[in-house]
Design a protein around this motif. Structure first.
Motif, PDB file in Angstrom:
ATOM      1  N   MET A  32     -24.885  83.774 -27.598  1.00  0.00           N
ATOM      2  CA  MET A  32     -26.166  83.137 -27.298  1.00  0.00           C
ATOM      3  C   MET A  32     -26.708  82.400 -28.522  1.00  0.00           C
ATOM      4  SD  MET A  32     -27.932  86.110 -24.943  1.00  0.00           S
ATOM      5  CE  MET A  32     -29.415  85.140 -24.641  1.00  0.00           C
ATOM      6  N   LYS A  33     -26.542  83.005 -29.697  1.00  0.00           N
ATOM      7  CA  LYS A  33     -27.004  82.350 -30.927  1.00  0.00           C
ATOM      8  C   LYS A  33     -26.177  81.103 -31.228  1.00  0.00           C
ATOM      9  CE  LYS A  33     -29.714  83.951 -33.513  1.00  0.00           C
ATOM     10  NZ  LYS A  33     -31.183  83.764 -33.633  1.00  0.00           N
ATOM     11  N   ALA A  34     -24.881  81.167 -30.968  1.00  0.00           N
ATOM     12  CA  ALA A  34     -24.028  79.998 -31.205  1.00  0.00           C
ATOM     13  C   ALA A  34     -24.471  78.832 -30.335  1.00  0.00           C
ATOM     14  CB  ALA A  34     -22.565  80.354 -30.925  1.00  0.00           C
ATOM     15  N   ILE A  35     -24.781  79.112 -29.079  1.00  0.00           N
ATOM     16  CA  ILE A  35     -25.263  78.060 -28.173  1.00  0.00           C
ATOM     17  C   ILE A  35     -26.614  77.540 -28.652  1.00  0.00           C
ATOM     18  CG2 ILE A  35     -26.112  77.625 -25.829  1.00  0.00           C
ATOM     19  CD1 ILE A  35     -23.934  79.533 -24.841  1.00  0.00           C
ATOM     20  N   HIS A  36     -27.477  78.450 -29.116  1.00  0.00           N
ATOM     21  CA  HIS A  36     -28.797  78.052 -29.629  1.00  0.00           C
ATOM     22  C   HIS A  36     -28.677  77.044 -30.766  1.00  0.00           C
ATOM     23  CE1 HIS A  36     -32.965  78.407 -31.001  1.00  0.00           C
ATOM     24  NE2 HIS A  36     -32.489  78.627 -32.227  1.00  0.00           N
ATOM     25  N   ALA A  96     -13.952  76.661 -33.870  1.00  0.00           N
ATOM     26  CA  ALA A  96     -14.710  77.780 -34.434  1.00  0.00           C
ATOM     27  C   ALA A  96     -14.520  79.034 -33.601  1.00  0.00           C
ATOM     28  CB  ALA A  96     -16.191  77.426 -34.528  1.00  0.00           C
ATOM     29  N   VAL A  97     -14.801  80.172 -34.243  1.00  0.00           N
ATOM     30  CA  VAL A  97     -14.693  81.485 -33.613  1.00  0.00           C
ATOM     31  C   VAL A  97     -16.009  82.220 -33.804  1.00  0.00           C
ATOM     32  CG1 VAL A  97     -13.507  83.713 -33.641  1.00  0.00           C
ATOM     33  CG2 VAL A  97     -12.218  81.607 -34.060  1.00  0.00           C
ATOM     34  N   SER A  98     -16.562  82.745 -32.719  1.00  0.00           N
ATOM     35  CA  SER A  98     -17.798  83.514 -32.793  1.00  0.00           C
ATOM     36  C   SER A  98     -17.485  84.999 -32.764  1.00  0.00           C
ATOM     37  CB  SER A  98     -18.712  83.156 -31.607  1.00  0.00           C
ATOM     38  OG  SER A  98     -19.801  84.055 -31.511  1.00  0.00           O
ATOM     39  N   SER A  99     -18.169  85.765 -33.618  1.00  0.00           N
ATOM     40  CA  SER A  99     -18.018  87.222 -33.614  1.00  0.00           C
ATOM     41  C   SER A  99     -19.386  87.866 -33.808  1.00  0.00           C
ATOM     42  CB  SER A  99     -17.056  87.686 -34.710  1.00  0.00           C
ATOM     43  OG  SER A  99     -17.607  87.455 -35.989  1.00  0.00           O
ATOM     44  N   GLY A 100     -19.470  89.149 -33.468  1.00  0.00           N
ATOM     45  CA  GLY A 100     -20.756  89.850 -33.506  1.00  0.00           C
ATOM     46  C   GLY A 100     -20.954  90.726 -34.719  1.00  0.00           C
ATOM     47  N   ALA A 101     -20.284  90.433 -35.832  1.00  0.00           N
ATOM     48  CA  ALA A 101     -20.427  91.250 -37.040  1.00  0.00           C
ATOM     49  C   ALA A 101     -21.869  91.229 -37.534  1.00  0.00           C
ATOM     50  CB  ALA A 101     -19.493  90.738 -38.133  1.00  0.00           C
ATOM     51  N   ILE A 102     -22.420  92.416 -37.808  1.00  0.00           N
ATOM     52  CA  ILE A 102     -23.790  92.523 -38.314  1.00  0.00           C
ATOM     53  C   ILE A 102     -23.787  92.983 -39.769  1.00  0.00           C
ATOM     54  CG2 ILE A 102     -26.010  93.707 -38.073  1.00  0.00           C
ATOM     55  CD1 ILE A 102     -25.468  93.944 -35.098  1.00  0.00           C
ATOM     56  N   ALA A 156     -20.809  83.815 -37.557  1.00  0.00           N
ATOM     57  CA  ALA A 156     -21.283  85.205 -37.510  1.00  0.00           C
ATOM     58  C   ALA A 156     -22.802  85.189 -37.618  1.00  0.00           C
ATOM     59  CB  ALA A 156     -20.661  86.022 -38.642  1.00  0.00           C
ATOM     60  N   TYR A 157     -23.451  84.761 -36.533  1.00  0.00           N
ATOM     61  CA  TYR A 157     -24.893  84.517 -36.579  1.00  0.00           C
ATOM     62  C   TYR A 157     -25.738  85.790 -36.646  1.00  0.00           C
ATOM     63  CZ  TYR A 157     -24.309  79.532 -35.960  1.00  0.00           C
ATOM     64  OH  TYR A 157     -23.984  78.218 -36.143  1.00  0.00           O
ATOM     65  N   LEU A 158     -25.133  86.958 -36.482  1.00  0.00           N
ATOM     66  CA  LEU A 158     -25.891  88.205 -36.592  1.00  0.00           C
ATOM     67  C   LEU A 158     -25.775  88.821 -37.981  1.00  0.00           C
ATOM     68  CD1 LEU A 158     -25.014  89.961 -33.195  1.00  0.00           C
ATOM     69  CD2 LEU A 158     -26.482  87.996 -33.642  1.00  0.00           C
ATOM     70  N   TRP A 159     -24.950  88.220 -38.825  1.00  0.00           N
ATOM     71  CA  TRP A 159     -24.628  88.798 -40.127  1.00  0.00           C
ATOM     72  C   TRP A 159     -25.880  88.976 -40.993  1.00  0.00           C
ATOM     73  CZ3 TRP A 159     -21.287  91.628 -42.352  1.00  0.00           C
ATOM     74  CH2 TRP A 159     -21.198  91.679 -43.751  1.00  0.00           C
ATOM     75  N   LYS A 160     -26.040  90.176 -41.529  1.00  0.00           N
ATOM     76  CA  LYS A 160     -27.104  90.527 -42.473  1.00  0.00           C
ATOM     77  C   LYS A 160     -28.510  90.434 -41.877  1.00  0.00           C
ATOM     78  CE  LYS A 160     -24.901  91.453 -46.355  1.00  0.00           C
ATOM     79  NZ  LYS A 160     -24.975  92.779 -46.982  1.00  0.00           N
TER      80      LYS A 160
END
Length: 741
Positions: free
Chosen positions: A18-22, A110-116, A138-142
């Motif tokens: 969802m963040k990647a699309i945003h 590109a590759v999307s992943s959910g790493a936080i 990795a839009y959830l990172w940190k």
């Protein structure tokens, strides 16, 4: 960019999509790794969630996208943080899977992943992406986990727990419960036991049954059973095993993809599932650079200029060609080869390099410079982490240099802590290339040059130089927080490069913004840290022709932070001055000398000095000589005799400040003299002046600190430099960093 999304079935990978699309990307395919045996609920994997994998196959129908799956053939061979290619490791299964996706859908970049928070997972995804020429998203990172959890729920993600394994979580009570229902309880457990509310410590795993991206249908779990893996009285471990489920069509279908995009994805049926097996078909050459070796350089004998400081622990080496007209790429190739050869001769390699200053003569050739750079400096040669770097354009050719000029900071040991994040995220700008955001070595944090880039888009912030500076400082702070410090309290020196495109009327705004942002950060940090300690940093503004990405400003901080501690250094007091005679060349202490000097001293450890010689001070220093001729914009055309006297004054004053603080020339890690191009003095003229001044000081002080014939300083040609953004018109500016070992 067109994106393949890694989906585990959990909330994180769905929200990452969802963040990647945003941020303007398109999800065009899904990819998933699953167990060899369909009846197995969970694998012992550091990389992948496999609980609920029986349901993920239906994500293709829910989203109307092709799903590529591969059964995990390997196992976790590497439990350490770093990763290198290893046959039979589960990471290679990911490589095989993504390679096949790229073969089927070549437009994917590109590759999307959910790493936080997992460096282990992020580094391995980045490694695979690098080998396939893909960008990691990795839009959830940190991100703050409490805020992130609330965002997921608010965004419409419906996820249930399919595994619990933490104190306070009971499989009988909490398995199969919606995340929204558990939020308050998870925060309570955080307060009681310090759990990660997003489950980053393995406290729980989730399975997404619905989210806004499921445009065609939602998943309904009809029947399940609880399987106990451990009945531990404190933290029992249980898994939800799906027995029956079905899809429920959505009445208000809102397909997020246009018809044009559907045609562009692939010729296969949308919603189809493809299982990827071992095959050599379509096996692409991975993206590995050519290996230039120092001993394979052409036979042409070039004349080099080499400088080296004498610090026994950390020293700088500087190289440029004296007789070159080859152009940037060839000059850089030769200089990097020479550096590599010199390092080998000293018993070192690129893994010993902490920081690199890359000076080039034409920013239009920045990408070409990077192509050459990566042939020498990359992860394979730096197993402890690639060095951090800053890159600026300076007037090299006009000042008698070759078109590529490199300065490297080298340590005699490999005890460094490197932060190298290549994924695009909301945290800080990625390093998509062979350099790191920061390198911590024995208490000094060397941070890469920071541009005013918006992290999730990697675009320069719009609004002018002061807006870029604000973002660059925020990016710097994000990096500093990874080392439990703040640029507002731990900085020793800020070097702020300004592009000549920044008008003179805009320059004061840069300094005003810098002071405001750092003051706000300091207040916030001191409140959080419950302390009133901190350093008083030095500031140096340098005017250059151009910066990467045509940025207006680039910020390069150096911080002091004790490695492995969470403490902030105390504010420092002035040390008592020594009684060593200092009347060299007839100079003696004057009250006005203090206006030349900025210094930051960590008692007995670090001494940083910036010496600014303005045109007015240059006249005062040379009062017994002829007046200088005033020329363009207040700049001065100095006779050679003037500059010789100024060079001696610089050496005299640096020596006095170091001596007063119990440091010597042997302690210097780096020493730069910034010389404005407008003086029209070549490096061939300037270098002997400073060398001679150092030699005379050594003779007069009976302190033989010069080793060999190499200078212990670097001359850096610039448009201008100064201690304020509004007056970057020094005749000479010195930047010195010393460290005791």
């Amino acid at each position: 960019m067109k994106v393949v999304a890694l989906v585990s079935g959990g909330k994180d990978s769905c929200y990452a999509m969802m963040k990647a699309i945003h941020y303007g990307h398109e999800i065009v395919a899904l990819a998933n790794l699953m167990p060899l045996d369909d009846s197995v609920d969970e694998l012992d994997s550091y990389m992948y969630q496999t609980v609920g994998h029986q349901i993920i196959v239906r994500y293709a129908e829910c989203m109307g996208l092709p799903l590529f799956r591969r059964r995990i053939q390997g196992s976790s061979r590497h439990q350490e943080l770093g990763y290198k290619e290893t046959q039979g490791d589960e990471v290679e299964d990911l490589f095989t899977l993504l390679r096949e996706v790229k073969r089927k859908i070549p437009s994917i970049t590109a590759v999307s992943s959910g790493a936080i928070a997992s460096d282990y997972q992020r580094l391995r995804v980045e490694s695979v992406c690098s080998r396939l020429g893909l960008v990691s998203l990795a839009y959830l990172w940190k991100q703050d986990q409490s805020l992130l959890l609330q965002e997921m729920i608010t965004s419409g993600i419906v996820a249930v727990t399919v595994k619990v394994a933490a104190m306070g979580l009971d499989p009988a009570k909490h398995l199969g419960k919606e995340l929204a229902f558990l939020t308050a309880y998870l925060h309570k457990l955080k307060e009681l036991y310090g759990i990660n509310v997003c489950g980053e410590g393995g406290e729980y795993e989730t399975l997404t049954l619905d989210c806004p991206l499921f445009s065609n249908a939602r998943i309904v779990l009809d029947e399940h059973q609880v399987v106990m893996h451990s009945s531990d009285a404190i933290a029992p471990v249980g898994i939800l095993h799906p027995l029956a489920f079905h899809l429920e069509n959505k009445a208000d279908v809102q397909n997020l993809k246009s018809q044009d995009n559907i045609h562009d994805i692939c010729t296969q049926k949308l919603g189809s599932v493809y299982e990827v097996h071992d095959s050599l078909e379509g096996c692409e050459a991975t993206y590995k650079p050519l290996d230039y070796r120092a001993d394979t350089m052409d036979g042409i004998e070039h004349k080099f200029n080499i400088s080296r400081t004498n610090n026994k622990g950390t020293f700088s080496l500087s190289f440029w060609l004296q007789d070159s007209c080859n152009g940037l790429q060839e000059d850089l190739r030769i200089v990097l080869g020479k550096i590599e050869s010199q390092l080998l001769g000293l018993g070192f390699g690129w893994e010993n390099v902490l920081y690199i200053h890359l000076y080039i003569d034409d920013m239009n050739k920045f990408s070409e410079a990077n192509e050459t750079y990566v042939n020498f400096i990359r992860q394979e040669k730096c197993p402890f982490g690639v060095p951090s770097r800053s890159t600026v354009q300076v007037p090299l050719i006009e000042s008698g240099f070759s078109s590529a000029y490199i300065e490297v900071l080298v340590s005699n040991n490999k005890s460094k802590k490197v932060l190298h994040v290549q994924s695009i995220s909301c945290w800080a700008p990625s390093c998509i290339g062979p350099y790191s955001q920061a390198t911590l070595h024995e208490g000094i944090l060397h941070m890469a040059g920071q541009l005013g880039l918006d992290p999730p888009t990697m675009n320069l912030c719009q609004g002018g130089p002061d807006v870029e500076l604000e973002q660059a400082l925020k990016n710097s702070e994000a990096v500093a927080k990874c080392y439990n410090c703040s640029v507002s309290t731990s900085a020793i020196v800020f070097v702020i490069y300004c592009s000549k495109r920044v008008s003179s009327s805009e320059r004061p705004n840069i300094q005003e913004k810098q002071e405001t942002i750092l003051r706000q950060m300091k207040i916030s940090h001191l409140q959080e840290a419950d302390t009133y300690k901190g350093l008083d940093p030095l500031f140096l503004y340098v005017l250059v022709p151009d910066l990467p990405k045509r940025a207006c400003v680039e910020v390069k901080p150096i911080l002091y932070v004790e490695d492995g501690t969470d403490t902030v250094p105390e504010a420092l007091t002035e040390r008592s001055r020594s009684e060593t005679p200092s009347h060299y060349w007839g100079f003696k202490p004057e009250n006005w000398h203090g206006s030349c000097i900025q210094k930051c001293v960590v008692s007995g450890k670090i001494c940083a000095i910036i010496l600014n010689i303005s045109s007015e001070l240059a006249t005062k220093i040379c009062f017994d000589s002829q007046p200088a001729d005033n020329v363009n914009n207040g700049q001065y055309s100095l006779p050679k005799a003037y500059m010789e006297k100024i060079s001696k004054f610089c050496i005299y004053l640096l020596d006095k400040v170091m001596t007063d603080n119990d440091f010597t020339w042997e302690d210097i890690m780096s020493l730069r003299f910034y010389i404005p191009e407008s003086l029209q003095m070549s490096v061939q003229l300037l270098q002997p002046m400073f060398c001679n001044a150092l030699f005379e000081l050594s003779e007069m002080s009976h302190n033989n600190f010069k080793n060999g014939e190499e200078p212990i300083f670097n001359i850096v040609p610039v448009i201008g430099a100064g201690k304020s953004a509004s007056s970057m018109d020094d005749v000479v500016t010195c930047e010195l960093l010393a460290r005791k070992y």
